[in-house]
Design an enzyme around this catalytic site. Structure first.
Site, PDB file in Angstrom:
ATOM      1  N   ASP A 152       0.828  -1.206   0.000  1.00  0.00           N
ATOM      2  CA  ASP A 152       0.000   0.000   0.000  1.00  0.00           C
ATOM      3  C   ASP A 152       0.863   1.257   0.000  1.00  0.00           C
ATOM      4  O   ASP A 152       0.348   2.374  -0.122  1.00  0.00           O
ATOM      5  CB  ASP A 152      -0.998   0.008   1.152  1.00  0.00           C
ATOM      6  CG  ASP A 152      -0.344  -0.080   2.525  1.00  0.00           C
ATOM      7  OD1 ASP A 152       0.894  -0.176   2.605  1.00  0.00           O
ATOM      8  OD2 ASP A 152      -1.084  -0.054   3.530  1.00  0.00           O
ATOM      9  N   SER A 153       2.179   1.083   0.066  1.00  0.00           N
ATOM     10  CA  SER A 153       3.111   2.193  -0.145  1.00  0.00           C
ATOM     11  C   SER A 153       2.933   2.804  -1.528  1.00  0.00           C
ATOM     12  O   SER A 153       3.427   3.907  -1.798  1.00  0.00           O
ATOM     13  CB  SER A 153       4.559   1.722   0.028  1.00  0.00           C
ATOM     14  OG  SER A 153       4.784   0.515  -0.691  1.00  0.00           O
ATOM     15  N   ASP A 159      -0.995  -6.088  -0.054  1.00  0.00           N
ATOM     16  CA  ASP A 159      -1.383  -5.428   1.193  1.00  0.00           C
ATOM     17  C   ASP A 159      -2.898  -5.234   1.253  1.00  0.00           C
ATOM     18  O   ASP A 159      -3.530  -4.837   0.271  1.00  0.00           O
ATOM     19  CB  ASP A 159      -0.725  -4.052   1.295  1.00  0.00           C
ATOM     20  CG  ASP A 159       0.568  -4.087   2.085  1.00  0.00           C
ATOM     21  OD1 ASP A 159       0.778  -5.035   2.866  1.00  0.00           O
ATOM     22  OD2 ASP A 159       1.374  -3.155   1.928  1.00  0.00           O
ATOM     23  N   LYS A 169      -1.345  -9.367   3.001  1.00  0.00           N
ATOM     24  CA  LYS A 169      -0.587  -8.912   4.169  1.00  0.00           C
ATOM     25  C   LYS A 169      -1.444  -7.913   4.930  1.00  0.00           C
ATOM     26  O   LYS A 169      -2.102  -7.068   4.318  1.00  0.00           O
ATOM     27  CB  LYS A 169       0.739  -8.259   3.776  1.00  0.00           C
ATOM     28  CG  LYS A 169       1.576  -7.823   5.006  1.00  0.00           C
ATOM     29  CD  LYS A 169       2.972  -7.384   4.614  1.00  0.00           C
ATOM     30  CE  LYS A 169       3.008  -6.009   3.993  1.00  0.00           C
ATOM     31  NZ  LYS A 169       2.638  -4.930   4.967  1.00  0.00           N
ATOM     32  N   GLU A 210      -1.509  -5.435   8.729  1.00  0.00           N
ATOM     33  CA  GLU A 210      -0.736  -4.881   9.834  1.00  0.00           C
ATOM     34  C   GLU A 210      -1.449  -5.123  11.159  1.00  0.00           C
ATOM     35  O   GLU A 210      -2.678  -5.225  11.207  1.00  0.00           O
ATOM     36  CB  GLU A 210      -0.529  -3.375   9.626  1.00  0.00           C
ATOM     37  CG  GLU A 210       0.266  -3.034   8.387  1.00  0.00           C
ATOM     38  CD  GLU A 210       0.478  -1.536   8.224  1.00  0.00           C
ATOM     39  OE1 GLU A 210       0.136  -0.771   9.157  1.00  0.00           O
ATOM     40  OE2 GLU A 210       0.975  -1.130   7.158  1.00  0.00           O
ATOM     41  N   GLU A 224       9.116  -4.319  10.853  1.00  0.00           N
ATOM     42  CA  GLU A 224       9.569  -3.037  10.307  1.00  0.00           C
ATOM     43  C   GLU A 224       9.973  -2.055  11.397  1.00  0.00           C
ATOM     44  O   GLU A 224       9.279  -1.895  12.406  1.00  0.00           O
ATOM     45  CB  GLU A 224       8.462  -2.396   9.456  1.00  0.00           C
ATOM     46  CG  GLU A 224       8.892  -1.037   8.877  1.00  0.00           C
ATOM     47  CD  GLU A 224       7.918  -0.453   7.883  1.00  0.00           C
ATOM     48  OE1 GLU A 224       8.200   0.657   7.376  1.00  0.00           O
ATOM     49  OE2 GLU A 224       6.883  -1.093   7.604  1.00  0.00           O
TER      50      GLU A 224
END
Length: 291
Positions: free
Chosen positions: A68-69, A107, A137, A139, A206
């Site tokens: 999602d970056s 993501d 993925k 978070e 991270e």
């Protein structure tokens, strides 16, 4: 079980050379815990958002992350928070089309999975159906463990992400390294263990103090993938545009392997100069009648 693909190059310059190919699987990635050289060594992961980038990175990577970056890298957004499922699906499909070897992970964007395991399943199922990717993925730590278990038990492979979690930037107050206090370090380790025990096949760590990454790598049974963590993780990931030198400002943990921004600027300058001098297009770039 691997899936074999044959890719067609007849209609598009964006399609790779056609050869019978086998893509890495989730079980194959799981077996890479420990970075044993006989099993392929540490895992190599980079982000990819387009088919062409995927083509170039794929032969060198075990996993491609449609991160999602892309909100910041592609769309110029201030954070990953505004990224949508539609964005992730579109770019995820492009990366799958452009790759043949690496496991593609997508993501889950902010707001698409936090409300409930059922919401997460609907979002993840959509992403896998629309893209052909192998895994998602998400978070978060202990609070997300029930969701990871819910997805894993229903056939959706999940890669976890703990430590500095960019989607929580508003709550964290910035992108600084995490785990500077004993309490926060203990929480990160507990978070990682909870996600691994819930069934995650891999775990991104991270932006943490290095001892945390080492301790967590030793504590969990799934491979850990570091980004601003430690070389002793089971693998590493970076944003490809960061390591290629596309941006002037990057995090401390980024190593620049090239200056692509400088090269693009120089090429554009040369092109502009030839256009203004009327030396481009030249005889080789124009069409004339054959005598």
């Amino acid at each position: 079980m691997s899936t074999t693909y044959t890719l067609d190059t007849a209609t598009s310059r964006a399609t790779p050379t056609p050869v019978p190919l086998k893509r890495l699987t989730v079980p194959a990635i799981r077996r890479r815990k420990g970075g044993d050289p006989d099993r392929g060594g540490p895992l190599v992961m980079l982000t990819a958002y387009t088919a062409r980038t995927a083509q170039l990175l794929d032969p060198h990577c075990d996993m491609l992350l449609v991160g999602d970056s892309l909100g910041q890298v592609i769309y110029g957004l201030p954070s990953t928070v505004p990224v949508t499922l539609e964005m992730m699906a579109a770019h995820g499909a492009a990366v799958v089309r452009g790759s043949y070897h690496a496991l593609v992970v997508i993501d889950m964007p902010f707001g698409s999975y936090e409300a409930s395991p059922e919401q997460a399943f609907a979002s993840a199922a959509r992403l896998l159906k629309e893209t052909g990717a192998a895994a998602v993925k998400l978070e978060g730590g202990e609070a997300m463990a029930p969701t990871v278990r819910f997805l894993s038990e229903r056939g959706i492979p999940v890669c976890g992400h703990v430590g500095l979690t960019p989607q929580a930037v508003n709550a964290l107050g910035g992108y600084g390294a995490r785990g500077r206090s004993e309490a926060e370090a203990a929480k990160i380790i507990a978070d990682g263990r909870a996600i691994a025990e819930a069934g995650a096949f891999a775990l991104v760590i991270e932006g943490v103090m290095e001892p945390i990454a080492i301790a967590l790598t030793e504590a969990v049974g799934c491979p850990t993938i570091g980004i601003g963590a430690s070389a002793r993780c089971d693998g590493q990931v970076l944003v490809a545009e960061d390591m290629l030198g596309m941006f002037e400002r990057t995090a401390k943990f980024v190593k620049r392997y090239d200056d692509i921004a400088g090269r693009i600027s120089a090429a554009a300058e040369a092109y502009a100069g030839e256009v203004r001098a009327r030396t481009f297009p030249g005889a080789e770039q124009v069409y004339v009648a054959k005598e």
